[in-house]
Design a protein around this motif. Structure first.
Motif, PDB file in Angstrom:
ATOM      1  N   LEU A 245     101.243  21.407 -24.005  1.00  0.00           N
ATOM      2  CA  LEU A 245     100.122  21.872 -23.198  1.00  0.00           C
ATOM      3  C   LEU A 245     100.470  23.134 -22.417  1.00  0.00           C
ATOM      4  O   LEU A 245      99.636  24.015 -22.235  1.00  0.00           O
ATOM      5  CB  LEU A 245      99.683  20.748 -22.257  1.00  0.00           C
ATOM      6  CG  LEU A 245      98.304  20.852 -21.642  1.00  0.00           C
ATOM      7  CD1 LEU A 245      97.271  21.229 -22.675  1.00  0.00           C
ATOM      8  CD2 LEU A 245      97.922  19.539 -20.991  1.00  0.00           C
ATOM      9  N   LYS A 246     101.722  23.250 -21.967  1.00  0.00           N
ATOM     10  CA  LYS A 246     102.129  24.446 -21.223  1.00  0.00           C
ATOM     11  C   LYS A 246     101.991  25.682 -22.097  1.00  0.00           C
ATOM     12  O   LYS A 246     101.522  26.722 -21.661  1.00  0.00           O
ATOM     13  CB  LYS A 246     103.559  24.303 -20.734  1.00  0.00           C
ATOM     14  CG  LYS A 246     103.663  23.428 -19.506  1.00  0.00           C
ATOM     15  CD  LYS A 246     105.011  23.577 -18.845  1.00  0.00           C
ATOM     16  CE  LYS A 246     105.061  22.679 -17.627  1.00  0.00           C
ATOM     17  NZ  LYS A 246     106.196  22.894 -16.788  1.00  0.00           N
ATOM     18  N   GLU A 247     102.422  25.537 -23.342  1.00  0.00           N
ATOM     19  CA  GLU A 247     102.331  26.660 -24.269  1.00  0.00           C
ATOM     20  C   GLU A 247     100.862  26.987 -24.544  1.00  0.00           C
ATOM     21  O   GLU A 247     100.470  28.142 -24.612  1.00  0.00           O
ATOM     22  CB  GLU A 247     103.053  26.283 -25.554  1.00  0.00           C
ATOM     23  CG  GLU A 247     103.483  27.471 -26.363  1.00  0.00           C
ATOM     24  CD  GLU A 247     104.408  27.061 -27.500  1.00  0.00           C
ATOM     25  OE1 GLU A 247     105.018  25.973 -27.420  1.00  0.00           O
ATOM     26  OE2 GLU A 247     104.500  27.831 -28.464  1.00  0.00           O
ATOM     27  N   PHE A 248     100.053  25.936 -24.684  1.00  0.00           N
ATOM     28  CA  PHE A 248      98.626  26.100 -24.958  1.00  0.00           C
ATOM     29  C   PHE A 248      97.940  26.841 -23.813  1.00  0.00           C
ATOM     30  O   PHE A 248      97.017  27.621 -24.014  1.00  0.00           O
ATOM     31  CB  PHE A 248      98.002  24.720 -25.160  1.00  0.00           C
ATOM     32  CG  PHE A 248      96.677  24.716 -25.867  1.00  0.00           C
ATOM     33  CD1 PHE A 248      96.319  25.746 -26.737  1.00  0.00           C
ATOM     34  CD2 PHE A 248      95.770  23.675 -25.680  1.00  0.00           C
ATOM     35  CE1 PHE A 248      95.102  25.736 -27.394  1.00  0.00           C
ATOM     36  CE2 PHE A 248      94.555  23.654 -26.325  1.00  0.00           C
ATOM     37  CZ  PHE A 248      94.217  24.692 -27.188  1.00  0.00           C
ATOM     38  N   SER A 249      98.437  26.590 -22.581  1.00  0.00           N
ATOM     39  CA  SER A 249      97.755  27.143 -21.413  1.00  0.00           C
ATOM     40  C   SER A 249      97.952  28.647 -21.269  1.00  0.00           C
ATOM     41  O   SER A 249      97.365  29.273 -20.395  1.00  0.00           O
ATOM     42  CB  SER A 249      98.219  26.436 -20.144  1.00  0.00           C
ATOM     43  OG  SER A 249      99.488  26.904 -19.770  1.00  0.00           O
ATOM     44  N   THR A 250      98.785  29.257 -22.126  1.00  0.00           N
ATOM     45  CA  THR A 250      98.909  30.712 -22.082  1.00  0.00           C
ATOM     46  C   THR A 250      97.806  31.389 -22.891  1.00  0.00           C
ATOM     47  O   THR A 250      97.721  32.614 -22.924  1.00  0.00           O
ATOM     48  CB  THR A 250     100.274  31.160 -22.640  1.00  0.00           C
ATOM     49  OG1 THR A 250     100.408  30.620 -23.962  1.00  0.00           O
ATOM     50  CG2 THR A 250     101.411  30.656 -21.791  1.00  0.00           C
ATOM     51  N   SER A 251      96.959  30.590 -23.553  1.00  0.00           N
ATOM     52  CA  SER A 251      95.862  31.160 -24.337  1.00  0.00           C
ATOM     53  C   SER A 251      94.900  31.928 -23.436  1.00  0.00           C
ATOM     54  O   SER A 251      94.655  31.548 -22.300  1.00  0.00           O
ATOM     55  CB  SER A 251      95.059  30.056 -25.023  1.00  0.00           C
ATOM     56  OG  SER A 251      95.893  29.144 -25.665  1.00  0.00           O
ATOM     57  N   ALA A 252      94.360  33.018 -23.968  1.00  0.00           N
ATOM     58  CA  ALA A 252      93.332  33.769 -23.249  1.00  0.00           C
ATOM     59  C   ALA A 252      91.970  33.278 -23.739  1.00  0.00           C
ATOM     60  O   ALA A 252      91.619  33.467 -24.901  1.00  0.00           O
ATOM     61  CB  ALA A 252      93.488  35.261 -23.511  1.00  0.00           C
ATOM     62  N   ASP A 253      91.226  32.636 -22.865  1.00  0.00           N
ATOM     63  CA  ASP A 253      89.960  32.020 -23.264  1.00  0.00           C
ATOM     64  C   ASP A 253      88.966  33.055 -23.779  1.00  0.00           C
ATOM     65  O   ASP A 253      88.858  34.151 -23.244  1.00  0.00           O
ATOM     66  CB  ASP A 253      89.346  31.289 -22.074  1.00  0.00           C
ATOM     67  CG  ASP A 253      89.839  29.870 -21.973  1.00  0.00           C
ATOM     68  OD1 ASP A 253      89.542  29.106 -22.885  1.00  0.00           O
ATOM     69  OD2 ASP A 253      90.532  29.550 -20.990  1.00  0.00           O
TER      70      ASP A 253
ATOM     71  N   ARG B 267      86.232  25.212 -25.857  1.00  0.00           N
ATOM     72  CA  ARG B 267      87.468  25.893 -25.467  1.00  0.00           C
ATOM     73  C   ARG B 267      88.639  25.452 -26.340  1.00  0.00           C
ATOM     74  O   ARG B 267      89.449  26.275 -26.761  1.00  0.00           O
ATOM     75  CB  ARG B 267      87.791  25.580 -24.008  1.00  0.00           C
ATOM     76  CG  ARG B 267      86.901  26.316 -23.026  1.00  0.00           C
ATOM     77  CD  ARG B 267      87.361  26.041 -21.624  1.00  0.00           C
ATOM     78  NE  ARG B 267      88.719  26.488 -21.428  1.00  0.00           N
ATOM     79  CZ  ARG B 267      89.612  25.875 -20.675  1.00  0.00           C
ATOM     80  NH1 ARG B 267      89.291  24.775 -20.040  1.00  0.00           N
ATOM     81  NH2 ARG B 267      90.814  26.359 -20.532  1.00  0.00           N
ATOM     82  N   GLU B 268      88.719  24.150 -26.620  1.00  0.00           N
ATOM     83  CA  GLU B 268      89.840  23.665 -27.428  1.00  0.00           C
ATOM     84  C   GLU B 268      89.760  24.209 -28.852  1.00  0.00           C
ATOM     85  O   GLU B 268      90.770  24.518 -29.467  1.00  0.00           O
ATOM     86  CB  GLU B 268      89.875  22.128 -27.422  1.00  0.00           C
ATOM     87  CG  GLU B 268      90.332  21.584 -26.084  1.00  0.00           C
ATOM     88  CD  GLU B 268      90.375  20.066 -26.016  1.00  0.00           C
ATOM     89  OE1 GLU B 268      90.492  19.420 -27.055  1.00  0.00           O
ATOM     90  OE2 GLU B 268      90.291  19.531 -24.898  1.00  0.00           O
TER      91      GLU B 268
ATOM     92  N   ASN C 120      90.511  28.168 -28.610  1.00  0.00           N
ATOM     93  CA  ASN C 120      91.891  28.470 -28.249  1.00  0.00           C
ATOM     94  C   ASN C 120      92.889  28.046 -29.321  1.00  0.00           C
ATOM     95  O   ASN C 120      94.056  28.383 -29.231  1.00  0.00           O
ATOM     96  CB  ASN C 120      92.246  27.783 -26.928  1.00  0.00           C
ATOM     97  CG  ASN C 120      91.675  28.531 -25.736  1.00  0.00           C
ATOM     98  OD1 ASN C 120      91.410  29.725 -25.827  1.00  0.00           O
ATOM     99  ND2 ASN C 120      91.467  27.838 -24.644  1.00  0.00           N
TER     100      ASN C 120
ATOM    101  N   LYS D  18      91.997  13.806 -26.506  1.00  0.00           N
ATOM    102  CA  LYS D  18      93.191  13.861 -27.358  1.00  0.00           C
ATOM    103  C   LYS D  18      93.322  15.293 -27.869  1.00  0.00           C
ATOM    104  O   LYS D  18      93.070  15.587 -29.038  1.00  0.00           O
ATOM    105  CB  LYS D  18      93.073  12.885 -28.529  1.00  0.00           C
ATOM    106  CG  LYS D  18      92.828  11.457 -28.091  1.00  0.00           C
ATOM    107  CD  LYS D  18      94.037  10.862 -27.421  1.00  0.00           C
ATOM    108  CE  LYS D  18      93.656   9.557 -26.739  1.00  0.00           C
ATOM    109  NZ  LYS D  18      94.471   9.287 -25.556  1.00  0.00           N
ATOM    110  N   TRP D  19      93.704  16.193 -26.963  1.00  0.00           N
ATOM    111  CA  TRP D  19      93.650  17.619 -27.292  1.00  0.00           C
ATOM    112  C   TRP D  19      94.629  17.990 -28.405  1.00  0.00           C
ATOM    113  O   TRP D  19      94.339  18.868 -29.221  1.00  0.00           O
ATOM    114  CB  TRP D  19      93.922  18.461 -26.045  1.00  0.00           C
ATOM    115  CG  TRP D  19      95.318  18.334 -25.534  1.00  0.00           C
ATOM    116  CD1 TRP D  19      95.762  17.438 -24.624  1.00  0.00           C
ATOM    117  CD2 TRP D  19      96.445  19.105 -25.939  1.00  0.00           C
ATOM    118  NE1 TRP D  19      97.106  17.588 -24.429  1.00  0.00           N
ATOM    119  CE2 TRP D  19      97.549  18.605 -25.217  1.00  0.00           C
ATOM    120  CE3 TRP D  19      96.637  20.165 -26.817  1.00  0.00           C
ATOM    121  CZ2 TRP D  19      98.815  19.143 -25.371  1.00  0.00           C
ATOM    122  CZ3 TRP D  19      97.897  20.687 -26.975  1.00  0.00           C
ATOM    123  CH2 TRP D  19      98.973  20.181 -26.261  1.00  0.00           C
TER     124      TRP D  19
END
Lengths: 318, 131
Positions: free
Chosen positions: A10-18, A37-38, A41, A201-202
């Motif tokens: 999730l940390k890595e995923f959170s660097t996505s630019a929406d 968003r999921e 992204n 369940k992302w």
């Protein structure tokens, strides 16, 4: 072919630019934008998007604003799928003729639709897209009701739900018809990939979306989207409701590959009784009256039978 | 463009989200993008809120649950760290508070008029589970 975006945690995923913007007019606590968003992204590639009429379309494209940072089109209630299929066909044609301005780019074609636009109104159009084999993805945001127009029943509304065109009261217990099994129907088109996902369940969801974007051919995704307005629960409980939906097996998470290879992708450690899922929502409140209590038992039996059916299909590879 | 009335709007016209050429949007963070007035990013829904989330970074473990489950792209995460809340786009639904796993929670809902510094100073203590 561009590389698949690497999302380990999730940390890595959170660097996505929406690429979906806030200040859209969806209700507070709406699961639609969590799902969108999921999906967006999950890839860094260019996107060609469409939406059928529904909450998502109405709330993200209110003149003079748009909430989309990618090419996005809306035509009618029924043809979000064919709009994207048309764009995909044109892209293919230009590619064959060598007339693409940026041939190294690898756009993804995604259409969004609500359950009304997918289960009922746009059903024939989606079926056509799946049958013709366009290289696209269709995502259903399944909130089991026509939420945008005031809560009329759709063919996704489950038995016992109170909807404005199937109200519960002294005479009726609400919706009397069973929910359409859309993933099995689309799987029966023998498309490369059909799956059911849930926003809580992302990781499972991102995996399925990425797989769907990689395969060549039409992909169908059904996402459960709890509706705070029509299911009648507090906006803050959206993720709790999604957890209940997946853990009671009302929305089992599975995938169908090539129409015959069914895999269950999430098996809850503790299966919760369906009663808890029903009790959390105002639209099922009348089921807890004495005269309708037998419906809860029927609900549980139906969910168990469906789970057994999925397990049999997984084992038999049919 | 933003001030054009609905009857002056050209049928079939496009709304452009970005000024000029838009290159690699997926690789550009929101603060580096050149939004037009037509992107809803330029608008605000802050007046929808009755309650607002307050973020106390002392207890945050950067799990990013609030980021993934925020429906309004209002949790700002940069370099794998949660750094704050976008108050222009937050509708006050409270999902971020519900999904926060820390004890005590690092996000809590307060009435819209509450003072952030005062609430952080009076943050509830760790809850002990009774056996």
């Amino acid at each position: 072919m561009s590389e698949m975006k690497k999302i380990k945690n999730l940390k890595e995923f959170s660097t996505s630019a929406d690429r979906f913007e806030g200040a859209n007019l969806l209700c507070p606590g709406c699961a639609h934008s969590i799902i969108v968003r999921e999906v967006l992204n999950a890839t860094n590639d260019d996107l060609v998007l469409a939406a059928s009429t529904g909450c998502l379309e109405v709330c993200t494209a209110v003149y003079p604003y748009t909430s989309w940072d990618a090419s996005w089109i809306h035509i009618g209630f029924e043809n979000g799928s064919t709009a994207v299929a048309g764009a995909e066909a044109m892209y293919k044609a230009l590619k064959t003729k060598g007339r693409l301005k940026q041939p190294d780019r690898n756009p993804k074609f995604v259409a969004f639709g609500g359950d009304g636009a997918s289960y009922d109104i746009g059903f024939q159009w989606i079926s056509g897209c799946m049958e013709r084999g366009h290289n696209m993805m269709y995502v259903v945001l399944d909130n089991e009701v026509y939420a945008n127009t005031g809560g009329q029943r759709s063919s996704s509304t489950p038995i016992g739900a109170n909807a404005t065109t199937s109200p519960a009261g002294r005479v009726s217990y609400g919706e009397t018809k069973n929910k359409k099994d859309i993933v099995a129907i689309m799987g029966a088109h023998n498309i490369p990939y059909a799956a059911q996902v849930a926003p809580n369940k992302w990781k499972d969801m991102v995996k399925k979306i990425q797989h769907g974007m990689e395969v060549d051919g039409p992909v169908f995704i059904n996402a459960v989207s709890p509706c705070t307005t029509e299911w009648k629960f507090d906006p803050k409980d959206t993720m709790h409701l999604t957890d209940l939906a997946t853990d009671t097996l009302v929305f089992p998470l599975y995938e169908i590959i090539d129409g015959h290879e069914l895999n269950i992708t999430y098996r809850p450690k503790n299966v919760i009784p369906v009663e808890e899922y029903l009790a959390a929502q105002g639209r099922f409140r009348h089921l807890f009256k004495d005269e309708y209590k037998y419906l809860i038992k029927e609900w549980q039996e139906r969910v168990d039978a469906n789970w057994a059916y999925l397990n049999r299909r997984e084992e038999a590879r049919v | 463009m933003a001030n054009t009335g609905w009857d002056e709007f050209e049928i079939g016209a496009m709304l452009r989200t970005f000024e000029g050429e838009a290159g690699d949007i997926a690789g550009t963070l929101q603060e580096d993008r050149n939004y037009t007035q037509n992107s809803s990013f330029s608008a605000s829904v802050a007046d929808w809120r009755i309650e607002k989330p307050v973020f106390n970074k002392d207890f945050c473990i950067d799990c990013q649950f609030c980021w993934i489950y925020c429906p309004d792209i209002s949790i700002i995460s940069r370099d794998k760290k949660m750094i704050g809340i976008d108050m222009d786009h937050c509708k006050g639904c409270g999902i971020c508070v519900e999904v926060c796993p820390t004890n005590p929670k690092s996000l809590l809902m307060f009435p819209e008029q509450a003072e952030e510094e005062v609430e952080i100073a009076n943050w509830p203590a760790k809850e002990t589970k009774e056996k």
